[in-house]
Design a protein around this motif. Structure first.
Motif, PDB file in Angstrom:
ATOM      1  N   ALA A 151       0.819  -1.218   0.000  1.00  0.00           N
ATOM      2  CA  ALA A 151       0.000   0.000   0.000  1.00  0.00           C
ATOM      3  C   ALA A 151       0.852   1.268   0.000  1.00  0.00           C
ATOM      4  CB  ALA A 151      -0.942  -0.001   1.195  1.00  0.00           C
ATOM      5  N   LYS A 152       2.162   1.103   0.292  1.00  0.00           N
ATOM      6  CA  LYS A 152       3.052   2.268   0.270  1.00  0.00           C
ATOM      7  C   LYS A 152       4.088   2.138  -0.846  1.00  0.00           C
ATOM      8  CE  LYS A 152       2.378   2.680   5.247  1.00  0.00           C
ATOM      9  NZ  LYS A 152       2.962   2.508   6.581  1.00  0.00           N
ATOM     10  N   LEU A 154       6.602   0.198  -1.275  1.00  0.00           N
ATOM     11  CA  LEU A 154       7.952   0.201  -0.729  1.00  0.00           C
ATOM     12  C   LEU A 154       8.851  -0.773  -1.499  1.00  0.00           C
ATOM     13  CD1 LEU A 154       7.118   0.172   3.094  1.00  0.00           C
ATOM     14  CD2 LEU A 154       7.399   2.150   1.576  1.00  0.00           C
ATOM     15  N   PHE A 155      10.106  -0.393  -1.676  1.00  0.00           N
ATOM     16  CA  PHE A 155      11.033  -1.195  -2.460  1.00  0.00           C
ATOM     17  C   PHE A 155      12.006  -1.995  -1.593  1.00  0.00           C
ATOM     18  CE2 PHE A 155       9.527   1.740  -5.571  1.00  0.00           C
ATOM     19  CZ  PHE A 155       9.601   1.061  -6.775  1.00  0.00           C
ATOM     20  N   ASN A 156      12.037  -1.708  -0.304  1.00  0.00           N
ATOM     21  CA  ASN A 156      13.097  -2.297   0.525  1.00  0.00           C
ATOM     22  C   ASN A 156      12.566  -3.045   1.733  1.00  0.00           C
ATOM     23  OD1 ASN A 156      15.897  -1.622  -0.492  1.00  0.00           O
ATOM     24  ND2 ASN A 156      14.858   0.333  -0.721  1.00  0.00           N
ATOM     25  N   SER A 197      17.524  -1.521  -2.669  1.00  0.00           N
ATOM     26  CA  SER A 197      17.000  -1.060  -3.956  1.00  0.00           C
ATOM     27  C   SER A 197      17.092   0.454  -3.993  1.00  0.00           C
ATOM     28  CB  SER A 197      15.532  -1.451  -4.108  1.00  0.00           C
ATOM     29  OG  SER A 197      15.419  -2.765  -4.504  1.00  0.00           O
ATOM     30  N   PRO A 198      17.731   1.017  -4.996  1.00  0.00           N
ATOM     31  CA  PRO A 198      17.874   2.478  -5.052  1.00  0.00           C
ATOM     32  C   PRO A 198      16.540   3.162  -5.363  1.00  0.00           C
ATOM     33  CG  PRO A 198      18.723   1.485  -7.057  1.00  0.00           C
ATOM     34  CD  PRO A 198      18.330   0.356  -6.157  1.00  0.00           C
ATOM     35  N   PRO A 199      16.477   4.492  -5.158  1.00  0.00           N
ATOM     36  CA  PRO A 199      15.243   5.216  -5.468  1.00  0.00           C
ATOM     37  C   PRO A 199      14.752   4.901  -6.886  1.00  0.00           C
ATOM     38  CG  PRO A 199      16.729   6.656  -4.298  1.00  0.00           C
ATOM     39  CD  PRO A 199      17.491   5.388  -4.572  1.00  0.00           C
ATOM     40  N   ASN A 200      13.467   4.741  -6.999  1.00  0.00           N
ATOM     41  CA  ASN A 200      12.884   4.325  -8.271  1.00  0.00           C
ATOM     42  C   ASN A 200      12.852   5.464  -9.286  1.00  0.00           C
ATOM     43  OD1 ASN A 200      11.594   2.404  -9.933  1.00  0.00           O
ATOM     44  ND2 ASN A 200       9.611   3.324  -9.492  1.00  0.00           N
ATOM     45  N   ASP A 201      12.936   5.091 -10.538  1.00  0.00           N
ATOM     46  CA  ASP A 201      12.744   6.046 -11.633  1.00  0.00           C
ATOM     47  C   ASP A 201      11.259   5.992 -12.006  1.00  0.00           C
ATOM     48  OD1 ASP A 201      12.611   7.423 -13.980  1.00  0.00           O
ATOM     49  OD2 ASP A 201      13.969   6.129 -15.106  1.00  0.00           O
ATOM     50  N   TRP A 202      10.505   6.985 -11.545  1.00  0.00           N
ATOM     51  CA  TRP A 202       9.056   6.970 -11.791  1.00  0.00           C
ATOM     52  C   TRP A 202       8.769   7.456 -13.213  1.00  0.00           C
ATOM     53  CZ3 TRP A 202       6.520   4.128  -8.514  1.00  0.00           C
ATOM     54  CH2 TRP A 202       6.961   4.039  -7.196  1.00  0.00           C
ATOM     55  N   GLN A 205       5.441   9.258 -14.754  1.00  0.00           N
ATOM     56  CA  GLN A 205       5.000  10.601 -14.368  1.00  0.00           C
ATOM     57  C   GLN A 205       4.857  11.531 -15.563  1.00  0.00           C
ATOM     58  OE1 GLN A 205       4.187  11.399 -10.927  1.00  0.00           O
ATOM     59  NE2 GLN A 205       4.087   9.189 -11.234  1.00  0.00           N
TER      60      GLN A 205
ATOM     61  N   ARG B  86      10.881  13.566  -3.266  1.00  0.00           N
ATOM     62  CA  ARG B  86      12.308  13.737  -2.941  1.00  0.00           C
ATOM     63  C   ARG B  86      12.747  15.198  -3.019  1.00  0.00           C
ATOM     64  NH1 ARG B  86      14.399   9.630  -7.615  1.00  0.00           N
ATOM     65  NH2 ARG B  86      12.469   8.609  -7.060  1.00  0.00           N
ATOM     66  N   HIS B 111      -0.144   4.707   6.846  1.00  0.00           N
ATOM     67  CA  HIS B 111      -0.897   4.897   5.599  1.00  0.00           C
ATOM     68  C   HIS B 111      -1.947   6.000   5.765  1.00  0.00           C
ATOM     69  CE1 HIS B 111      -3.453   3.963   2.126  1.00  0.00           C
ATOM     70  NE2 HIS B 111      -2.356   3.439   1.623  1.00  0.00           N
ATOM     71  N   PHE B 124       5.116   8.503  -1.161  1.00  0.00           N
ATOM     72  CA  PHE B 124       6.020   7.351  -1.198  1.00  0.00           C
ATOM     73  C   PHE B 124       6.895   7.338  -2.452  1.00  0.00           C
ATOM     74  CE2 PHE B 124       2.303   5.984   1.379  1.00  0.00           C
ATOM     75  CZ  PHE B 124       2.956   5.877   2.593  1.00  0.00           C
ATOM     76  N   LEU B 126      10.075   7.972  -2.263  1.00  0.00           N
ATOM     77  CA  LEU B 126      11.155   7.166  -1.701  1.00  0.00           C
ATOM     78  C   LEU B 126      10.572   6.321  -0.582  1.00  0.00           C
ATOM     79  CD1 LEU B 126      13.998   9.808  -1.138  1.00  0.00           C
ATOM     80  CD2 LEU B 126      13.528   8.474  -3.185  1.00  0.00           C
ATOM     81  N   ASP B 127      11.247   5.238  -0.233  1.00  0.00           N
ATOM     82  CA  ASP B 127      10.865   4.524   0.987  1.00  0.00           C
ATOM     83  C   ASP B 127      11.858   4.912   2.084  1.00  0.00           C
ATOM     84  OD1 ASP B 127      13.146   2.894   0.671  1.00  0.00           O
ATOM     85  OD2 ASP B 127      12.017   1.283  -0.292  1.00  0.00           O
ATOM     86  N   GLN B 130      15.535   4.313   1.386  1.00  0.00           N
ATOM     87  CA  GLN B 130      16.098   5.239   0.389  1.00  0.00           C
ATOM     88  C   GLN B 130      16.254   6.639   0.978  1.00  0.00           C
ATOM     89  OE1 GLN B 130      12.996   4.504  -2.413  1.00  0.00           O
ATOM     90  NE2 GLN B 130      13.970   2.694  -3.288  1.00  0.00           N
ATOM     91  N   LYS B 178      20.053  -3.788   6.980  1.00  0.00           N
ATOM     92  CA  LYS B 178      19.867  -3.012   5.756  1.00  0.00           C
ATOM     93  C   LYS B 178      19.833  -1.514   6.078  1.00  0.00           C
ATOM     94  CE  LYS B 178      17.079  -3.649   1.563  1.00  0.00           C
ATOM     95  NZ  LYS B 178      16.010  -4.438   0.950  1.00  0.00           N
TER      96      LYS B 178
END
Lengths: 224, 307
Positions: A151-152, A154-156, A197-202, A205, B86, B111, B124, B126-127, B130, B178
């Motif tokens: 729901a958020k 999240l990548f990590n 996991s590095p910041p995502n390339d959105w 957008q 960001r 949430h 969100f 970044l998480d 990150q 991590k």
């Protein structure tokens, strides 16, 4: 497939009131499979609209094309559309827009809300699986999408709200990261989620186009 | 020194850290905020200033952090990933640092459906992992996430949260690892009620050498009532409240329940003082700030060392 739900009847009714001849256009692909906008649903909607308005007030026509996201099939409507002063589309958001582009002088109204890209769990039961983010990480996450199913997004790994096996938003919603861990553990691949996991390339957008390799010249020749 | 914050100095000097928490007001009621902070002054090394906690709109955490500083308490500027992308995050980090803020805590955030604007779009971008990495990059490399040089990098002491109680338990210490790899200098945990679990988790962290790299501050929340204990057990996601705690609170006279809650908290703090790998505790006396002086006294953590 793309999953949609029909809009509340009153909303559709309000959009078309005031017109004399309205063509309801169904789509024979995704929305037909998910029981939202195929020929059967066109019939049902028109029957409801006829009942609400009375046949002498607005005349409703019905057509269903194979795919509203393809100009080739929309061309089938060229002769017919002229007879109508408004169109209802029961296709997904892509189909609705392509129909409106095909007939720029006609008002086009959506009869469905496009919900998600998902799968068929059973007849009439669908679940979202993909947000079309443009940067697929399923290879790292055991084939479970954290962008869609967390729901958020999240990548990590999970947030602090992960609740036994559930997501904090709902006990019936599994925690995507719990599932990812479970699947990768079963495949002895947990090492994959130890790395950050590095910041995502959105990349979703901005409006996107895809031209498959080998088709660039053809697209150039079309001048679009 | 990475930041020169009071917390960093306390930890570096080898003192047992004692941190607190203040929720900013649901409005611009500065006096209410100053009053809450006043109970913490001299009793904690640093106070977390929450960021729209439980997804309810409140005075912004950086602004409340500045007021906290004016009242003589070092703030820990909390930042959640839910409300900013960001760009806004980096801008607020620079602004907070420019105003003298030296600690920050990087969180995912509850949430948005839990709060007073459930229709809002959760960002969100970044998480939390990150975000930690971004703050470290800003501080240690003097670069924005996008790669450009920062004209005056923010020297912040970087905090993260940990939940040692979620399932699967064997994964929890790897989640901590991590966060340490991402750049966390200190970690504050979810409220601890299950001591057995946290003992095992800290032992794993010791075995993996993590406690040499990061200061672990277990979260302490004194129970005010049996109702609160039951609510936390059943309604708050990620909370692990063993039945013994509830039974113990039920076992005392009604007017002594809050006192028993403080007694439990103090017993936990005593154990943490002796636990290898634990650098301090983080007291979350939720809407009970005025009790902090008494709790600190009874926990034997006063006076706070001057460093």
């Amino acid at each position: 497939m793309i999953v949609a739900e029909r809009k509340p009847f009153d909303e559709i009714k309000n959009m078309v009131s005031g017109y004399k001849k309205v063509l309801t256009v169904g789509c024979g692909t995704c929305v037909a499979v998910c029981l939202a906008g195929g020929s059967k649903e066109v019939e049902t909607l028109n029957a409801e609209l006829n009942l609400a308005f009375g046949k002498d007030k607005i005349e409703f026509g019905a057509e269903t094309v194979e795919r509203q996201c393809d100009m080739e099939f929309l061309a089938e409507l060229d002769a017919k559309a002229d007879e109508y002063d408004a169109l209802i589309s029961m296709a997904c958001g892509a189909g609705i827009q392509f129909l409106a582009e095909r007939f720029p002088n006609k008002p086009v109204f959506p009869a469905v809300n496009t919900s998600f890209i998902g799968v068929n769990l059973d007849v009439g039961w669908y679940e979202e699986k993909c947000r079309a983010c443009g940067t697929c990480v399923l290879g790292l996450t055991g084939g479970i999408c954290p962008v869609t199913l967390c729901a958020k997004s999240l990548f990590n790994g999970p947030c602090g709200g992960t609740n036994q096996k559930s997501c904090e938003i709902d006990k019936d919603q599994p925690c995507a990261w719990y599932k990812i861990h479970e699947r990768l553990a079963g495949q002895d691949r947990l090492g994959q989620i130890i790395e950050i996991s590095p910041p995502n390339d959105w990349s979703n957008q901005k409006p996107r186009k895809v031209i498959q390799p080998g088709y660039e010249e053809r697209v150039k020749a079309l001048g679009r | 020194m990475k930041s020169g914050s009071n917390l960093e100095k306390i930890l570096k000097a080898g003192h047992f850290a004692f941190t607190g928490e203040v929720g900013p007001p649901r409005g611009a009621n500065v006096e209410a905020l100053r009053e809450k902070v006043s109970y913490l002054k001299g009793n904690v090394d640093m106070a977390n200033i929450t960021d729209n906690q439980t997804a309810m709109v409140r005075m912004s955490s950086w602004a409340a952090s500045i007021i906290c500083m004016q009242e003589g308490v070092e703030p820990n500027f909390q930042m959640v990933c839910r409300d900013r992308n960001r760009l806004a995050m980096q801008a607020d980090i620079l602004g907070a640092y420019a105003h003298g803020i030296r600690n920050m805590l990087c969180l995912s955030g509850d949430h948005q459906q839990f709060g007073d604007h459930p229709q809002s779009k959760g960002v969100f971008d970044l998480d939390s992992m990150q975000l930690i990495g971004m703050v470290k990059k800003m501080r240690d490399e003097g670069k924005f996430l996008g790669g450009a040089d920062i004209d005056g990098p923010p020297e912040l002491f970087i905090g993260a949260a940990a939940n040692p109680f979620a399932e699967p338990f064997e994964w929890r210490v790897h989640r901590l690892a991590k966060k340490v790899a991402a750049g966390a200098d200190f970690v504050q945990t979810q409220c601890v009620f299950n001591m057995e679990r946290i003992r095992a988790w800290v032992a794993q962290a010791n075995d993996m050498g993590l406690t040499d790299k990061v200061a672990i501050l277990p979260g302490i929340t004194p129970m005010k009532s049996v109702g609160m204990a039951k609510y936390m057990k059943n309604k708050v996601p990620g909370m692990d409240v063993p039945d013994e705690i509830i039974k113990r609170l039920q076992g005392v006279d009604k007017k002594n329940v809050a006192d028993e809650g403080i007694k439990i908290a103090c017993e936990q703090i005593e154990e943490f003082k002796e636990m290898k790998g634990v650098a301090g505790v983080h007291l979350m006396a939720i809407e009970w700030e005025h009790k902090v002086p008494e709790i600190a006294e009874r926990a034997g953590v006063l006076p706070r060392p001057e460093v």
